[in-house]
Scaffold this motif. Sequence first.
Motif, mmCIF file in Angstrom:
data_model
loop_
_atom_site.group_PDB
_atom_site.id
_atom_site.type_symbol
_atom_site.label_atom_id
_atom_site.label_comp_id
_atom_site.label_asym_id
_atom_site.label_seq_id
_atom_site.Cartn_x
_atom_site.Cartn_y
_atom_site.Cartn_z
ATOM 1 N N SER A 84 0.790 -1.239 0.000
ATOM 2 C CA SER A 84 0.000 0.000 0.000
ATOM 3 C C SER A 84 0.823 1.290 0.000
ATOM 4 C CB SER A 84 -0.988 0.003 1.175
ATOM 5 O OG SER A 84 -0.314 -0.090 2.410
ATOM 6 N N PRO A 100 1.432 3.074 -4.458
ATOM 7 C CA PRO A 100 0.141 3.024 -5.166
ATOM 8 C C PRO A 100 0.185 2.266 -6.487
ATOM 9 C CG PRO A 100 0.508 5.209 -4.279
ATOM 10 C CD PRO A 100 1.780 4.447 -4.054
ATOM 11 N N CYS A 133 -7.307 3.247 1.980
ATOM 12 C CA CYS A 133 -6.753 4.418 1.293
ATOM 13 C C CYS A 133 -5.829 5.196 2.231
ATOM 14 C CB CYS A 133 -7.887 5.316 0.799
ATOM 15 S SG CYS A 133 -7.313 6.686 -0.222
ATOM 16 N N ILE A 163 -2.069 6.731 -1.855
ATOM 17 C CA ILE A 163 -3.110 6.208 -2.750
ATOM 18 C C ILE A 163 -4.120 7.303 -3.056
ATOM 19 C CG2 ILE A 163 -5.036 4.581 -2.915
ATOM 20 C CD1 ILE A 163 -3.395 2.576 -1.332
ATOM 21 N N TRP A 198 -8.036 5.098 -11.422
ATOM 22 C CA TRP A 198 -8.624 4.256 -10.379
ATOM 23 C C TRP A 198 -10.134 4.100 -10.543
ATOM 24 C CZ3 TRP A 198 -5.708 2.121 -6.225
ATOM 25 C CH2 TRP A 198 -4.357 2.489 -6.209
#
Length: 363
Positions: A176, A179, A207, A211, A223
């Motif tokens: 994470s 991204p 998130c 991200i 996204w």
Amino acid sequence: MSQKFQMMFQIAESSFEELPRICRTPAYVKRYLDLHDALYTAMTLARTKAERGRIYRISQTIWSELLAAGANPSEVRELLSPSYIWRHYDKVKASKVHVDSYELMYQLIQIKGRDFILRNLKKFQQRGVDIDTIAMNCYRIETKHDLEVQCAEMRVLGVNLTTIFVMANQLLVKESPKPANVYCLLYFFYQQNLSLGLIAAWIKDHCNPKIHESIIAAAPLDWTIFGINLDDYRPIWVNMNFYNFISIEPNLKKLPPTITINQFLELLNIQQVYVATRYGCDFEKFLTKNYLVSGGQIDILAEKYEHDNLFCTPDDKLRIGVTLLKYGATNINREKLMELFKQCDLSKNKRIKYGKVLNQKEI
């Protein structure tokens, strides 16, 4: 080896050596039950694999007799090794002993490893263990390569794609901070036709700032293909970054493509605009050199002025209202401004300047 265990095991062992193999009389039954009690107590005291093994070697030869004598089936189950139960599954299952196939699988993983479970996959399924549970306990997805290879294997076995997604969670969380890596992993599931709702929910729950920034930037990674709602992400971004765009430079033209000027302003209140212009730039310069030239609509800003709470001095409130009116706002309450104009202790120059805008002569 503990002294208590050694003592109890010796009692059980000597009782076993003197024991007949068939229960014929009440006296024999009692001796079996006494032996069972000694074995079970010794098992509760056993702390090592070797100690448990010594008990198993005795109990596994007479467990049927113990049951016949009336021993508690759940306690007899504890006296049988997982390996023995696996080898004699049908016989044990047919007795009064309850065998939980899932518990047996977990025990055998500890003893024999995951490969043993996979080698005997069909048997475990025949004995009631579902394939998703087997997969979750026997596969480890630690890299993207693992995901690609093992996903193909698991899908052939019939593992649910949602289960594989859950199994990949640890890898997704590990990646994470990057991204692009997360996007790549999620895109893999997107290509496998995983529910967009599941992917979008994962993004929302995990998130982080990096991200979040990537989502709003929209390039090079889109996204929105994962079904996310940008309205879930715009407010945080605007509140974290609005100071960079309220200036005398036309910075609002540089907003990311996922946020229009109107959306940007809708997510702010007039107090934030006031504070930013008071300490960062002049409100009129922000309005003329940034907001309007970047395509902002004067009435949207005026609407916020009219209806949001604005905590400032009367002079500042009048100054902002007059400025909005001066540059074409059609929804400003002129009467309220005139009342405010009368209340403020203004310099002569300001009274002339504001009076012209308000269509009022100098007082």
